[in-house]
Design an enzyme around this catalytic site. Structure first.
Site, PDB file in Angstrom:
ATOM      1  N   ARG A 154      -3.840  -9.845   4.605  1.00 44.91           N
ATOM      2  CA  ARG A 154      -4.214  -9.846   3.192  1.00 44.91           C
ATOM      3  C   ARG A 154      -2.986  -9.450   2.388  1.00 44.91           C
ATOM      4  O   ARG A 154      -2.547  -8.302   2.435  1.00 44.91           O
ATOM      5  CB  ARG A 154      -5.372  -8.865   2.954  1.00 44.91           C
ATOM      6  N   LYS A 191       0.817  -1.212   0.000  1.00 44.69           N
ATOM      7  CA  LYS A 191       0.000   0.000   0.000  1.00 44.69           C
ATOM      8  C   LYS A 191       0.851   1.262   0.000  1.00 44.69           C
ATOM      9  O   LYS A 191       2.077   1.232   0.189  1.00 44.69           O
ATOM     10  CB  LYS A 191      -0.968  -0.033   1.183  1.00 44.69           C
TER      11      LYS A 191
END
Length: 298
Positions: A267, A233
Site C-alpha cells: 500500500r 509511516k
C-alpha cells in the site's frame, strides 16, 4: 547462495473484482486515495471529489492493481467522522472509479453499513484496519463477493492506545490475525477472500514495527496474501530522520524488505516508483522473467 525463503500462499490465484492475481508470481501495488481533509500524509490533497477520482485513475494508469479509498483517518487525533459523512465522502469516489476503470477498489472502513454500501457501489475489497472489531462486517463480506483485509490493531476504532507493550510483538500479532481470520471463516467468509495485514505502526511503536518487519516471514507463514502498508509511516521517519515529504525512497526500501519476507501487496503513496520497484523485486525473487534480456546475451 540459496534462494530466499518465501512462505507459501495456500490459494495464491484470486479473482478480485474485475482483476485476476497470482500472488505466488506477482507483487501488487495498492494506491492510496484519502477523501479526508486531515490524512496524516497528504493533508487533504485528494479531499475534493474530482481530485480523489483523478488520483484513483492516475494510480491505475501508473500500474496499481488496487486503489484504497478512505473517508476516515485511523488516527484518533482527528475530528470524529459520522457514518453518514463517511458515506458521502466514499461512495461518489467508488461509483465514479468503478464506471471509469477496472482497477480493484478497496474501501478503508470499519463500519458494516459503509462496507455494504461501498460493495454495492462497486468496491471489491473492504480494508478493515480494526481487525474486524465489528464482527458484523464479516457478515457483510460473506454475503457478497468481496475480499476483506484483516489488520492487526488493538484499540477500539479511533481511540487512543498510548505506550503499547508486547512480550513478543510478532507472536502476538500472528496470534491475533489467526484468531480474526478464524472469526471471518466462522462468519462465512471463504479463505480465498481473506488478506492479512500486520498493521505496521498501528498501536505499535517504531521498535515494534521494525521487529515485525524483520520477522515478517513468521506472519506470512499463516499462508494468506499479506499486505504491507508501510508508505511514509512514522517508523520510516523515526528510522531515517526524514520528514514525510522525503520518505519515498525508504518507504520503498521498507516495502522491499517486506516482499523478501513474503508480502505480496504494497500500500503505497508513490505508485509509479513502487510499481517499478515491485517489478525488480519480482525478478530478483525469480517470480517473473525480466521483460528485456539483452545485456551480455549476444
Amino acid at each position: 547462495m540459496p534462494d530466499p525463503y518465501l512462505p507459501p500462499i495456500r490459494q495464491p490465484v484470486r479473482t478480485i473484482g474485475r482483476q485476476r492475481f497470482d500472488f505466488s508470481r506477482q507483487i501488487v501495488v495498492m494506491g492510496i486515495v484519502n477523501r479526508t481533509p486531515d490524512s496524516f500524509y497528504d493533508q487533504g490533497r485528494t479531499y475534493a471529489l474530482d481530485r480523489a477520482v483523478d488520483a484513483a485513475l492516475a494510480a491505475a494508469a501508473a500500474g496499481a492493481g488496487w486503489v484504497d479509498v478512505g473517508g476516515v483517518p485511523f488516527s484518533p487525533d482527528t475530528p470524529e467522522v459520522g457514518e453518514s459523512e463517511e458515506l458521502d465522502r466514499v461512495l461518489p469516489v467508488v461509483t465514479a472509479v468503478a464506471a471509469a476503470s477496472d482497477i480493484v477498489i478497496s474501501v478503508d472502513t470499519f463500519r458494516p453499513a459503509v462496507a455494504a454500501a461501498a460493495i454495492a457501489a462497486g468496491a471489491a475489497v473492504v480494508n478493515d484496519t480494526t481487525g474486524l472489531h465489528h464482527p458484523e462486517l464479516a457478515d457483510v463480506v460473506a454475503g457478497s463477493q468481496a475480499t476483506v483485509v484483516v489488520t492487526h490493531s488493538r484499540a477500539e476504532p479511533r481511540r487512543p492506545f498510548p505506550r503499547p507493550t508486547y512480550a513478543d510483538v510478532v507472536s502476538e500479532v500472528k496470534s491475533f490475525l489467526a484468531d480474526r481470520v478464524q472469526l471471518a471463516l466462522d462468519h462465512g467468509v471463504p479463505e480465498e477472500r481473506i488478506v492479512i495485514d500486520p498493521g505496521h505502526d498501528l498501536n505499535k511503536n517504531t521498535l515494534h514495527t521494525l521487529e515485525l518487519t524483520r520477522r515478517l516471514s513468521e506472519i506470512a507463514d499463516l499462508g494468506l496474501p499479506l499486505l504491507a502498508a508501510v508508505s511514509n509511516k512514522d517508523f520510516v521517519g523515526e528510522s531515517t530522520g526524514l520528514a514525510k515529504a522525503d520518505r519515498g525512497a525508504p518507504s520503498i526500501a521498507a516495502a522491499t524488505a517486506c516482499a523478501l519476507a513474503g508480502s505480496r501487496l504494497w500500500r503505497m503513496h508513490d505508485v509509479g516508483s513502487a510499481v517499478a520497484a515491485a517489478r525488480l523485486v519480482e525478478a530478483v525473487l525469480g517470480l517473473q522473467v525480466p521483460t528485456d534480456l539483452r545485456h551480455n546475451m549476444s
